[in-house]
Enzyme design. Structure first.
Site, mmCIF file in Angstrom:
data_model
loop_
_atom_site.group_PDB
_atom_site.id
_atom_site.type_symbol
_atom_site.label_atom_id
_atom_site.label_comp_id
_atom_site.label_asym_id
_atom_site.label_seq_id
_atom_site.Cartn_x
_atom_site.Cartn_y
_atom_site.Cartn_z
ATOM 1 N N GLU A 1 24.436 -41.739 100.489
ATOM 2 C CA GLU A 1 25.490 -42.533 101.109
ATOM 3 C C GLU A 1 25.025 -43.951 101.435
ATOM 4 O OE1 GLU A 1 28.302 -40.580 104.220
ATOM 5 O OE2 GLU A 1 26.934 -41.820 105.365
ATOM 6 N N TYR B 1 32.309 -48.478 101.740
ATOM 7 C CA TYR B 1 31.613 -47.191 101.819
ATOM 8 C C TYR B 1 31.474 -46.614 100.423
ATOM 9 C CZ TYR B 1 30.802 -42.221 102.489
ATOM 10 O OH TYR B 1 30.278 -40.963 102.421
#
Lengths: 383, 263
Positions: A189, A101
């Site tokens: 993101e 991530y």
């Protein structure tokens, strides 16, 4: 403004961030074309501006072109998580060795940007933060220095990467940070960022642009229609067209206020008095009679609305302008719906005089006015 | 502001140097204004695309505080402004704020003067008109205000609740505080923690707007948005209550608490 995955990936690509081979389709035919071009096993992904679509069945896989087209056909036009799927992204299915991530978010508390990185990719980062906070690496950016290469290497190192892998991850993070800065993003993101044989690749992409910065991004103008649109209700879209700050709610009492806090408090007060607001409409500061009239007409035109509560605290908004706007809207819409007005502040006397002449009821306090409007919406006898 | 007694000594609008507005001379730059007049603070009304530049000009000129009224400034610009101001030791109030008022003395803002009276309640608020609403209640119950600070409705602002509570703690004219919050972010939660830890010892009454807000939707203010599970009104009310703050169900409760149990 939330970009859809395929739009975010197009932006990422411009910044040299590797994304899977693929394309966006609105019809089965288009999906088939893209599937043929990409070849091999494929992923078909519903394009929706919300998280959690994978779990909800919005991401499916196919071994063949035909199967991919069939899945695309099934997804397109269907509804998922209360939204209609208008587009699907058809792209190569990745051979995933590991999922990470990476994110850059606005940190309100520290008045800066925060880099978030985790070795736990592919799941909701809020969940990771709640369950295993130690698995998230945070780096607070100094806004005047920015994110430097050595900062990025430090983040990669803290995730446990060394050597060439560390450099590759750091390089990617720097690109992501550039996206965040140059695109004025509130949230940038990659989740998951996947490790494949071909190196790192953004399997998913999220990019939320700061609405206040859209004037710097004319390139997003053509996107804005379709993307946010899918998240807004029909009435919200119409309100946006009229330049009104409007959020649709579930009740039957129209609420108009000036100022975000006051309008929210008005809705909360109506709720406490046993009513339910149909909407939030903030006229903002210094609204003209025309603007107030447009707001009143718009809310009255909602068939769900049984009564309207206008709450104005005159500062740079003038009560006489407010009264004129309400009266004009009543005249134009010839609505029979009851209106309760509470206004105080600049030019209050003149405003009350105008409303009195037009036989519109005004009350002095928000609590009284909320009680009155709730009673009127119930159709009860009030006086 | 002039009417209220604020000593406005100069206006700055590029290209309008030499004009006069309400008897106040206008200059092209702050540097030029400073050559002719003596000044301490600045208030910025410049449209959002140019507001960063204007506010930085004030910071660089050594004016303090710099109150930024403008709504709609990109968050990246505010982050840069806050960082440069911190480096210069300047206080930024706002953006998207009604400003500051010390009732009976002076105001650096756009609030309607008639709802304020000199008194003992310090008010700190993220909202504009809701702050006037509660200030009017405080005036009506006969308490009045010692000082009022609008923090601003943007996600990133120059001052937060804790900064202002620290100031109120040492302000002799302030006996109690009205804290007005709303959904979004965690500024109220951090204020509650600060109070719990003994950072602020005077009585506090609070109101939090947005209990009926829809998660994920921006309620008017750029900063008023529930993201995931953070920033709900319920969580803010709960932590404030746990910190010993009297949290009202209605805006009018704040003045009632300050006059009654906390008075």
């Amino acid at each position: 403004m939330k970009l859809l995955e395929y739009q975010a990936k197009q932006v990422f690509q411009k910044f040299d961030i590797p994304v899977p081979k693929g394309g966006v389709a609105e019809t089965i035919l288009e999906a088939e074309e893209i599937a043929k071009m990409v070849g091999g096993p494929l992923a078909i992904k519903a394009q929706l501006p919300v998280g959690g679509r994978g779990k909800a069945g919005g991401i499916l896989f196919a071994e063949t072109t035909n199967k991919a087209a069939e899945i695309a056909g099934r997804l397109l036009g269907s509804r998922l998580m209360d939204l209609e799927i208008k587009k699907v992204l058809v792209e190569e299915k990745l051979n995933i060795k590991k999922e990470l991530y990476l994110g850059v978010v606005v940190d309100r508390k520290n008045r800066s940007y925060m880099v978030l990185a985790s070795s736990e990719g592919g799941v909701d980062i809020e969940e990771v933060a709640a369950r295993t906070p130690e698995k998230i690496v945070r780096h607070l950016v100094d806004p005047l220095d920015g994110l430097r290469s050595y900062h990025a290497r430090l983040v990669a190192k803290r995730l446990g990467y060394t050597g060439r892998e560390m450099s590759a991850l750091a390089d990617l993070l720097l690109k992501l940070y550039r996206v965040a800065m140059e695109m004025d993003a509130e949230l940038t993101e990659i989740n998951p960022l996947v490790v494949t044989d071909a190196g790192l690749m953004a399997a998913d992409a999220r990019l939320n642009i700061d609405n206040n910065a859209l004037f710097r991004h004319p390139e997003l103008d053509e996107l804005s229609e379709e993307d946010e649109a899918s998240e807004l209700s029909e009435r919200e879209l119409e309100a946006r067209g009229l330049g009104l700050t409007y959020v649709e709610l579930d009740g039957d009492i129209g609420v108009i206020g000036n100022g975000a806090g006051l309008t929210m408090a008005t809705i909360d007060t109506v709720t406490l008095k046993g009513g339910m607001a149909s909407n939030f409409l903030d006229l903002g500061g210094g609204a003209s009679a025309e603007r107030i009239g447009a707001g009143v007409s718009f809310v009255l035109s909602d068939p769900r609305v049984k009564a309207l509560f206008v709450n104005i605290l005159g500062g740079i908004t003038r009560c006489d302008e407010t009264a004129q706007g309400i009266i004009e809207a009543m005249r134009l819409t010839s609505s029979e719906k009851p209106i309760v007005v509470r206004m105080t502040g600049t030019n209050e006397e003149e405003g009350k005089r105008l409303l009195g002449e037009a036989r519109i009821d005004t009350l002095d306090t928000m609590e009284e006015a909320a009680e009155r409007v709730v009673a009127l919406a119930r159709g009860g006898q009030v006086w | 502001m002039l009417e209220y007694g604020t000593k406005i000594v100069a206006g700055v609008t590029p290209g309008r140097g030499g004009d006069e507005v309400c008897g106040v001379p206008v200059y092209d730059t702050i540097a030029e204004a400073k050559e002719h007049r003596t000044m301490d603070a600045s208030i910025v009304f410049v449209p959002a695309p140019y507001a960063l530049d204007a506010a930085l000009e004030a910071v660089e000129a050594g004016l303090d505080p710099v109150v930024v009224i403008t709504e709609g400034i990109p968050v990246r610009d505010t982050i840069e402004l806050a960082a440069r101001a911190r480096r210069a030791g300047t206080t930024i109030v706002g953006p998207n704020t009604p400003g500051l008022i010390k009732p009976g003395e002076s105001k650096l803002g756009i609030m309607p003067a008639q709802v304020f009276r000199e008194g003992s309640v310090g008010i700190v608020s993220r909202s504009g008109t809701l702050f006037y609403e509660i200030a009017a209640h405080v005036t009506r119950v006969g308490l009045g205000q010692s000082m009022c600070v609008g923090l601003g409705g943007d996600p990133v602002v120059g001052l937060d609740f804790i900064d202002v509570l620290r100031w109120f703690e040492h302000d002799e004219e302030t006996d109690s505080v009205a804290l007005i919050g709303e959904i979004g972010g965690d500024a109220e939660e951090r204020a509650a923690e600060f109070i719990s830890e003994g950072g602020f010892t005077k009585p506090v009454a609070a109101y939090i707007a947005g209990r009926s807000a829809v998660p994920g939707k921006r309620m008017g203010h750029a900063g008023a948005i529930i993201q995931g599970s953070t920033g709900t009104a319920e969580s803010k009310m709960k932590v404030l209550r746990n910190a010993g703050v009297a949290v009202g169900e209605l805006p009018g409760d704040v003045a009632r608490f300050l006059k009654g149990p906390l008075g």
